[in-house]
Design an enzyme around this catalytic site. Structure first.
Site, PDB file in Angstrom:
ATOM      1  N   CYS A  69      73.265  23.390  96.344  1.00 59.43           N
ATOM      2  CA  CYS A  69      72.581  23.903  96.995  1.00 59.43           C
ATOM      3  C   CYS A  69      70.885  23.710  95.612  1.00 59.43           C
ATOM      4  O   CYS A  69      71.092  23.906  94.698  1.00 59.43           O
ATOM      5  CB  CYS A  69      72.829  25.364  96.727  1.00 59.43           C
ATOM      6  SG  CYS A  69      71.180  26.529  96.836  1.00 59.43           S
ATOM      7  N   ASP A  95      66.599  -0.694  87.748  1.00 56.19           N
ATOM      8  CA  ASP A  95      68.326  -0.275  87.369  1.00 56.19           C
ATOM      9  C   ASP A  95      68.785  -0.759  88.730  1.00 56.19           C
ATOM     10  O   ASP A  95      68.346   0.133  89.711  1.00 56.19           O
ATOM     11  CB  ASP A  95      67.567   1.490  86.921  1.00 56.19           C
ATOM     12  CG  ASP A  95      69.545   1.638  86.664  1.00 56.19           C
ATOM     13  OD1 ASP A  95      70.697   1.239  87.886  1.00 56.19           O
ATOM     14  OD2 ASP A  95      69.714   2.669  86.701  1.00 56.19           O
TER      15      ASP A  95
END
Length: 412
Positions: free
Chosen positions: A201, A338
Site C-alpha cells: 500500500c 543499470d
C-alpha cells in the site's frame, strides 16, 4: 487554466528566436531535432518563458512511466476536432523540450504536452494545465530515477490542490494514491498488466489485497476508487453508460487503455467520445513505434520497450512462433545505465521464436536469455541479424536509444 494572451515581451521574443537558431544549428550539424538545446538556450535567456508561452493555451499534461508519448498523440488528435493543437509529438518531455514545442504554437488553442515523471509538478506549476492525465508508474532507469513510491509521493505533494482536472488510472495503486490529493479527479478503469511495483500500500506500507480486478489495503482502508470511465474489451464505457467502440490502427490492450484515457480527457474539452475515438483511428505509428519497415528483403515491425512493464505489454503484441524476434538493448544515459531490470522480464514468453540479440548490452541480455533456457544468436549488428532470418516478418523490440539507432540504420 489558460491564462492571458498578451503578446510576448521583447525578452521572451529574443529567447524564442535564439532558441530556434540554436535548434537549427543543431539540426544542420546532424545532432538531432535540436529541440532540447533550443529550449535550454531560450530558458537561459528567459527563465519564465515556459509559463509565458503557455499563457494563451488550454493545456493538457500527460505523464506516466509507459505510454505517455502515444497517449499525448491520441489526445492531440482528438482535440484537433475542437481547434489547433501544439504538442511535443516527438517526446522531448523535459522543460527544455517542452519550451521548444510551445515556441512553435503561437496560433494554437490547445497544448498537449508529454512530461517526464520527475518534472510533472514543476511543469504543472508553470503552465497551469486544464487537465492532467496520469497513466501508470513502474520501475524505470534504476540508476537515476526515484523509487516508484517516492515518485508517487512527489506527484501527490506537487499536484495537491491543483486547479486541473486530473484523469487518473484507478487500477494502478501508485497513481490512485498520487491523484487522491487532487480536488477534481476523473477515475478511469484502464487496467494494469504489470503489478510487481504495487503489491504494498503506498499510503501505509501494508500488503494490498487484489481480489479479481479490485485492490485495497486491509490495514488502512485505502482502496481502488470508483470509476466513471472504463476500458471494456474493445469499447470505452463512458460515464453515461454508453459503450463506444475503439478501432485503432495501433496494436494491443495497452493502446486501447491509452485511448480510453484520451477519450476521458477529450470530454473535458467538449469533444464527444465518438468524435475523439474516430480521430484516434488516423494514428498509424507514433515517433516510429509500430511502423513496419522493409529492410534487406524483410518486413521489420519496430516496437519500443524501455522497462519490465513495457516489455510485458510488448510481448503480447508479437506474432506467434516461428516469427523471428530481434532484441536490442543499450544502457546509455537516456536509457539508464543499470541493466538489472532485464532480470525482471519474463523472456520465456519468447519460447519457440528464433531470437537474435544486438545492441551495446547484447551480452547482458544473452546471459539473461541463457538463464531463461531460450535458444538465441548474438549478432554484431542489425544487418547480420536480419540476414540470418528467412524472408518475411521480423518483430524488433528495442529500448530507447537502441530504437533510435535502429531507425537511423534502416532509414525510418
Amino acid at each position: 487554466m489558460a491564462g492571458n494572451s498578451e503578446p510576448l515581451s521583447a525578452r521572451a521574443k529574443l529567447a524564442v528566436t535564439a532558441g530556434k537558431a540554436a535548434a537549427a544549428v543543431s539540426r544542420a550539424a546532424g545532432r538531432g531535432s535540436g529541440s532540447v538545446i533550443g529550449g535550454r538556450v531560450a530558458l537561459k535567456l528567459d527563465p519564465d518563458l515556459l509559463a509565458r508561452l503557455a499563457g494563451h493555451l488550454d493545456v493538457v499534461l500527460v505523464s506516466a512511466t509507459n505510454g505517455k508519448t502515444t497517449t499525448t498523440r491520441l489526445i492531440a488528435e482528438a482535440l484537433r476536432a475542437a481547434g489547433p493543437v501544439v504538442s511535443n509529438a516527438l517526446g522531448a518531455n523535459m522543460p527544455a523540450g517542452i519550451t521548444s514545442a510551445l515556441a512553435g504554437g503561437s496560433d494554437a488553442r490547445y497544448g498537449v504536452i508529454e512530461v517526464d515523471e520527475k518534472y510533472l509538478a514543476g511543469v504543472a506549476r508553470d503552465v497551469h494545465p486544464k487537465a492532467i492525465a496520469l497513466l501508470n508508474l513502474s520501475r524505470d532507469q534504476l540508476d537515476r530515477a526515484a523509487e516508484t513510491r517516492m515518485l508517487a509521493e512527489k506527484w501527490r505533494e506537487g499536484l495537491s490542490g491543483t486547479d486541473a482536472v486530473v484523469v487518473a488510472n484507478a487500477d494502478d495503486p501508485l497513481v490512485a494514491w498520487a491523484a487522491s490529493s487532487c480536488p477534481t479527479v476523473v477515475w478511469v478503469a484502464a487496467g494494469q498488466e504489470w503489478k510487481d511495483d504495487a503489491w504494498s500500500c503506498p499510503a501505509c506500507g501494508g500488503v494490498l489485497q487484489r481480489p479479481g480486478d479490485d485492490w485495497g489495503c486491509g490495514d488502512c482502508g485505502f482502496r481502488r476508487p470508483p470509476t466513471t470511465w472504463a476500458l471494456k474489451g474493445d469499447y470505452v464505457l463512458a460515464p453515461d453508460g454508453v459503450a463506444w467502440p475503439i478501432q485503432l490502427q495501433l496494436p494491443g490492450r495497452a493502446n486501447k487503455a491509452n485511448a480510453a484515457t484520451s477519450a476521458a480527457v477529450a470530454a473535458i474539452f467538449g469533444v464527444h467520445p465518438q468524435t475523439a475515438l474516430e480521430r484516434m483511428y488516423a494514428v498509424q505509428a507514433v515517433a516510429g513505434r509500430y511502423d513496419v519497415v522493409q529492410y534487406l528483403g524483410r518486413d521489420l515491425r519496430l516496437l519500443l520497450a524501455k522497462n519490465p512493464a513495457g516489455w510485458l505489454e510488448t510481448f503480447s503484441l508479437i506474432d506467434g512462433p516461428p516469427t523471428p524476434v530481434l532484441l536490442s538493448v543499450n544502457a546509455r544515459g537516456a536509457d539508464g545505465t543499470d541493466t538489472s531490470w532485464l532480470w525482471d522480464v519474463d523472456y520465456t514468453r519468447l519460447a519457440g521464436h528464433p531470437i537474435c540479440v544486438i545492441g551495446d548490452r547484447k551480452l547482458d541480455l544473452a546471459v539473461r536469455l541463457e538463464v531463461a533456457g531460450l535458444d538465441f544468436r548474438v549478432c554484431e549488428d542489425v544487418d547480420e541479424a536480419v540476414n540470418s532470418a528467412p524472408a518475411g516478418k521480423i518483430e524488433v523490440i528495442a529500448n530507447y536509444t537502441a530504437f533510435q539507432d535502429l531507425r537511423r540504420r534502416i532509414g525510418n
